[in-house]
Motif scaffolding. Structure first.
Motif, short mmCIF file in Angstrom:
data_model
loop_
_atom_site.label_atom_id
_atom_site.label_comp_id
_atom_site.label_asym_id
_atom_site.label_seq_id
_atom_site.Cartn_x
_atom_site.Cartn_y
_atom_site.Cartn_z
N PRO A 48 56.84 3.89 -59.46
CA PRO A 48 55.59 3.36 -58.89
C PRO A 48 54.39 3.69 -59.78
CG PRO A 48 56.91 4.40 -57.19
CD PRO A 48 57.57 4.73 -58.49
N GLY A 49 53.60 2.67 -60.04
CA GLY A 49 52.46 2.81 -60.95
C GLY A 49 52.74 2.19 -62.29
N GLY A 54 51.49 -1.99 -59.09
CA GLY A 54 50.81 -0.70 -59.22
C GLY A 54 49.99 -0.60 -60.49
N ARG A 66 47.57 3.14 -52.86
CA ARG A 66 48.56 4.23 -52.85
C ARG A 66 49.89 3.66 -52.40
NH1 ARG A 66 45.52 4.78 -48.15
NH2 ARG A 66 46.76 4.80 -46.23
N VAL A 67 50.95 4.38 -52.69
CA VAL A 67 52.29 3.94 -52.34
C VAL A 67 52.62 4.39 -50.92
CG1 VAL A 67 54.74 4.07 -52.93
CG2 VAL A 67 53.04 4.03 -54.75
N TRP A 72 52.54 -1.05 -51.75
CA TRP A 72 51.22 -0.58 -52.16
C TRP A 72 50.18 -0.94 -51.10
CZ3 TRP A 72 49.88 2.42 -56.28
CH2 TRP A 72 50.86 2.65 -57.24
N ARG A 80 46.86 10.28 -56.22
CA ARG A 80 47.89 10.58 -57.20
C ARG A 80 48.50 9.31 -57.80
NH1 ARG A 80 52.87 13.36 -54.51
NH2 ARG A 80 52.84 11.32 -53.52
N ASP A 81 48.71 8.29 -56.96
CA ASP A 81 49.36 7.08 -57.43
C ASP A 81 48.46 6.30 -58.39
OD1 ASP A 81 51.65 7.60 -55.87
OD2 ASP A 81 50.65 6.77 -54.11
N ARG A 84 48.47 8.19 -61.66
CA ARG A 84 49.72 7.98 -62.40
C ARG A 84 49.72 6.61 -63.08
NH1 ARG A 84 53.25 7.61 -58.37
NH2 ARG A 84 53.63 9.84 -58.16
#
Length: 335
Positions: A48-49, A54, A66-67, A72, A80-81, A84
């Motif tokens: 993810p990202g 993402g 965000r996840v 998403w 954090r997502d 990343r």
């Protein structure tokens, strides 16, 4: 001829994604396979990202995602997502810069377009942003601003390149037809008015003005005429999904100056035909449309049918090299 006719593209390039997770190896492959049309590789296998939704969500300005277990979801602040996604994009840019030192020529970068993004990103209530016209407008404006900044960063890193922006819109046809499912899965979101779809695409395409923008979809029934009116300099598609129903729209697009990125090489492992065989369908289409064979090489760019994330590393390298050979075949023997 339209204003798009000013743009000429080299004979072959990649779609965007590659297998694996090594940014330097991917950049080396993307730059080495196409000396005159490299691309910024995407590596969704990292997680993810690094996936296309993402990655593009990380480019948005003043919107964050965000996840969640369902996918998403838009939120109030970067987490954090987002960090990343931005970190991986930074790695990819560093690697691209390393392998394009002193490069002068076309360089393609990819991002998800506004309608596929609206179909994929969830609001707080879990429904797609597509369900809220105001959210769609905000998302498109944020995307346009984010792309403007992203392209400026690329110009700084690879100052000799002419940047070609590719907007990935695999969900566009579903958006136009009201086929995007709601969160429950029992209903679909209503179709978005074609004029709104076109105007929004025009605004996002304008983020790269006056540079060329390619719109890519590996779904059936690509809306060629709509994309041409929205200002796309080229349309990228899976050539195996074309039917004779598409002939009129493709013919009008070509005559209007729109370039074609024809996806003729399979995106997953399998036997590859000879290079001339890979573009036989393109030649057949040209004859069917009654177009001048001499226009083929300057109108068509050869690509894989879609991204290569699902391929083996060895096949991905073979597929890209095969695209370059097939493009040479098209140029050397258009008939």
């Amino acid at each position: 001829m339209s204003e798009n006719s000013q743009f000429r593209f080299p004979g072959a390039t990649g779609v965007g994604s590659l297998p694996g997770g090594d940014a330097r190896e991917a950049a080396k492959t993307a730059a080495g396979s196409f000396e005159d049309f490299p691309f910024l590789a995407e590596l969704p296998a990292r997680g993810p990202g690094a996936d296309m939704i993402g990655r593009t969500a990380g480019m948005l300005v003043e919107l964050y995602a965000r996840v969640e277990p369902s996918g998403w979801r838009l939120g109030d602040r970067p987490g954090r997502d987002t960090r990343r996604a931005r970190s991986w994009l930074g790695e990819d840019l560093d690697a691209l810069e390393e392998f394009t030192q002193d490069y002068a020529g076309d360089l393609k970068v990819q991002a998800v377009g506004p309608w596929t993004l609206a179909a994929a990103l969830e609001l707080r209530n879990g429904e797609a942003a597509l369900s809220d016209p105001g959210a769609c407008r905000d998302l498109a404006a944020s995307l346009a601003e984010g792309l403007h900044l992203h392209l400026a960063e690329l110009r700084r890193r690879v100052p000799g390149a002419r940047l070609v922006l590719q907007l990935d819109e695999p969900s566009l046809t579903a958006v136009l037809r009201g086929q995007v499912r709601t969160a429950s899965g029992y209903r679909t979101h209503r179709a978005v008015d074609r004029q709104i779809v076109e105007a929004t695409l025009r605004d996002v395409i304008g983020a790269h003005d006056p540079g060329p923008v390619v719109v890519h979809s590996c779904a059936p029934d690509v809306p060629f005429a709509l994309l041409r009116r929205a200002g796309a300099a080229a349309v990228s598609f899976d050539a195996s999904l074309l039917t004779e129903r598409d002939d009129e729209a493709i013919g009008e697009a070509v005559e209007g100056g729109t370039r074609l990125f024809a996806g003729v090489v399979p995106g997953t492992d399998g036997p590859l035909s000879d290079p001339a065989g890979s573009v036989r369908g393109v030649r057949t289409l040209w004859r069917r449309l009654g177009l001048n064979p001499g226009l083929l090489a300057e109108t068509v760019t050869v690509t894989p049918a879609c991204g290569l994330a699902g391929a083996s590393p060895a096949y991905a390298r073979q597929a890209l090299a095969h695209c370059a050979r097939a493009a040479r075949s098209l140029a050397d023997n258009p008939e």
